[in-house]
Design an enzyme around this catalytic site. Structure first.
Site, PDB file in Angstrom:
ATOM      1  CD  GLU A  33      40.824  43.887  16.307  1.00 18.83           C
ATOM      2  OE1 GLU A  33      40.207  43.295  17.210  1.00 18.83           O
ATOM      3  OE2 GLU A  33      40.349  44.811  15.632  1.00 18.83           O
ATOM      4  NE  ARG A 260      39.198  39.889  30.002  1.00 24.13           N
ATOM      5  CZ  ARG A 260      39.413  39.975  28.681  1.00 24.13           C
ATOM      6  NH1 ARG A 260      38.965  39.051  27.859  1.00 24.13           N
ATOM      7  NH2 ARG A 260      40.060  40.994  28.170  1.00 24.13           N
ATOM      8  CE  LYS A 270      43.769  44.567  21.832  1.00 25.46           C
ATOM      9  NZ  LYS A 270      44.240  43.847  20.635  1.00 25.46           N
TER      10      LYS A 270
END
Ligand code: ATP
Ligand code: MG
Length: 555
Positions: A33, A260, A270
């Site tokens: 994104e 992850r 982020k």
């Protein structure tokens, strides 16, 4: 015994799908994104997705910007993401996609679901919707709008699309059920109203699809065979499959989840990285202390070392934290083989050599790498005054200190043995100058008088040395798990994570281009700063990593 390395579970699934003929080839995607800069966690995903694309004939990895949220996205991020993927050594070729180009398709799928009685416009308030969904113990209850007929829903959805509602005035929900123990399956929201301008589609749309609705459709539209995501999405998979099953899509992608990357002493989110940048705790997205790709690039991490690290940690199904020391080890290991050696004195103390004469060696030839002759040699000048590291002299040498002290000997790297003959102090008692004599005929040889030195220290010639600003970076957080800190991650910022020193370095270092990596002998790996180093004018070095891990012993 086969010497093929063992495949991780995702590569095993793909290999079996290819050999069974389920898929002709593998098509993966990396779907950031564009709402921030990429970090080392993304590098793990990039290595996996683009890595798989390299391993099978005809396989591809799409770079897809998942830009369906108009509020947080900027083109600056799109450009930085492209640069970072390339820098890691991957290439999307022609496979560059933007999810915002699929808005019409998402809309068509929504109409399809409405027509089939599988979606409805809910005009309850967000609070009511939340309340009526219940929780894991309490089943949800239907909204008063749940049983609207398709025609009514079509009209209400058109009203949503054409701006007839305020934000929050209505949502489109999938009609799945209200009792599932998986909350994601309780009539999830597919579309919400946002009167915001989108970087790609401007104000064409005021309804925007939710991730869970859009993502499977994006994958299917691009004929992704294996859609790889992190474990948090495991219980979104039934919804992923539901949308694929009930929408008019051209292919059936399969979602597979993996653990992850999480690193000790590091934040990989982020949102939190954005906060560090926006609140000025760091100098920008490319601050060398950040785990962003642009930060570690500026810090001097070689991309090959990051790839090696990702390969070494592998792909698993279990979340865990990787010790950041492992990454630092890979950085050192890589640079040890690739970085030429230079001499730089970070805390200079001047030494005057009383018996210096021009003859016979005004300059010395030193190797650029201790183990690898292919790095060649260089000349370093040597004159009456040199700089050595302050810590290489002790007025009262402690036990096992083999460097300089009153009357003591030490070897200068690549040069002769010197003996300290005296020192000067200022009013505060700080040593300001050393006096020494050199032992003639000891360059590259043992002393004819039989003087033995256990240590060889680095030094630079005061007559030719260049000044350099050296930025000593260290871990940004002082605790292993900053996310778990009681006062929040900002309360455990390491006050020692950034220091600047004025160093004296070999003259040639001023002439290097930005991005030049070398080892400062006995100190660490350093790189000329990509922004502030000006060739021939201003030397600015960033410490990539110290030669030894000083954190291990603190714990
Ligand atoms: P963050 O949690 O930092 O906000 P994100 O998941 O929201 O990251 P995206 O831009 O959506 O960021 O991520 C793009 C891809 O990178 C996704 O497929 C995501 O699963 C993957 N990814 C993000 N963070 C990690 C991580 N720490 N380890 C592995 N993959 C990750
Ligand atoms: Mg995300």
């Amino acid at each position: 015994m086969s010497d093929t390395p063992k495949l991780d579970f995702i590569r095993e699934i793909i290999a079996s799908d290819l050999s069974s003929g389920k898929h002709e080839t593998a098509i993966t995607r990396f779907p950031p994104e564009p709402n921030g800069y990429l970090h080392l966690g993304h590098a793990k995903s990039i290595c996996l997705n683009f890595g798989i694309a390299r391993e099978h004939p005809g396989a591809k990895c799409h770079l897809r910007f998942d830009d369906t949220n108009p509020e947080k996205e900027e083109t600056e991020y799109v450009e930085s993401i492209k640069q970072d993927v390339k820098w890691l050594g991957f290439d999307w070729g022609d496979e560059l996609y933007f999810a915002s180009n699929y808005f019409q398709f998402f809309h068509d799928c929504a109409l399809h679901l409405i027509n089939n009685g599988l979606a409805y416009v809910d005009e309850e308030s967000p609070e009511e919707i939340k309340l009526h969904r219940g929780n894991v113990q309490i089943p949800g209850t239907p909204s008063q709008f749940r049983d609207r007929k398709p025609d009514e829903n079509l009209a209400a959805f058109e009203k949503m699309r054409s701006g007839g509602f305020k934000e929050g005035g209505a949502v489109l929900r999938a009609k799945i059920g209200l009792t599932s123990s998986n909350m994601n399956m309780r009539d999830p929201v597919m579309y919400r109203i946002m009167h915001a301008k989108h970087h790609n589609t401007g104000s064409d749309w005021c309804i925007y699809p939710m991730y869970d609705f859009a993502h499977p459709l994006e994958d299917a539209l691009e004929h992704i065979s294996h859609s790889l995501c992190t474990l948090e999405f495991e219980n979104h998979r039934p919804l992923y499959d539901w949308f694929i099953k009930n929408c008019p899509v051209p292919s059936t992608p399969r979602q597979i989840e993996f653990a992850r990357l999480s690193l000790s002493y590091t934040i990989l989110s982020k949102r939190k990285l954005l906060q560090l940048v926006q609140e000025g705790h760091v100098s920008g997205w490319d601050d060398p202390r950040l785990p962003t790709i642009s930060g570690v690039r500026r810090r001097g991490y070689p991309p090959e070392a990051i790839l090696h690290f990702c390969k070494r940690i592998g792909i698993t199904k279990y979340n865990g934290t990787t010790d950041v020391a492992l990454l630092e080890h890979d950085i050192r290991d890589n640079l040890n083989g690739t970085a030429p050696r230079r001499m730089a004195v970070l805390a200079p103390l001047k030494v005057v050599i009383g018996n210096f004469t021009e003859e016979p060696t005004p300059s010395l030839v030193v190797p650029n790498h201790p183990q690898d002759d292919s790095f060649g040699e260089r000349e370093v000048t040597f004159s009456q005054e040199i700089y050595i590291e302050r810590e290489d002299f002790q007025e009262v040498p402690e036990k096992k200190f083999f460097r300089l002290g009153p009357e003591r000997y030490v070897r200068l790297r690549g040069g002769p043995i010197i003996q300290c003959t005296g020192f000067e102090k200022d009013d505060s008692g700080e040593i300001t100058l050393l006096h020494a004599n050199l032992l003639p005929d000891t360059t590259g040889k043992d002393s004819p008088e039989g003087v033995k030195c256990k240590a060889a220290i680095h030094w630079v010639d005061a007559a030719t040395a260049a000044d350099a600003e050296v930025r000593l970076y260290d871990r940004l957080f002082s605790v292993e798990d900053p996310d778990a800190a009681e006062g929040g991650f900002l309360s455990v910022l390491n006050p020692e994570s950034f220091k600047t020193v004025n160093a004296k370095v070999e003259a040639s270092l001023l002439l290097e281009a930005p991005g030049f990596s070398c080892q400062f002998e006995r100190t660490g790996y350093f790189v000329t700063d990509s922004k502030d180093h000006i060739t021939g004018q201003k030397a600015v070095f960033n410490r990539t990593v110290a030669l030894r891990d000083s954190w291990g012993k603190r714990r």
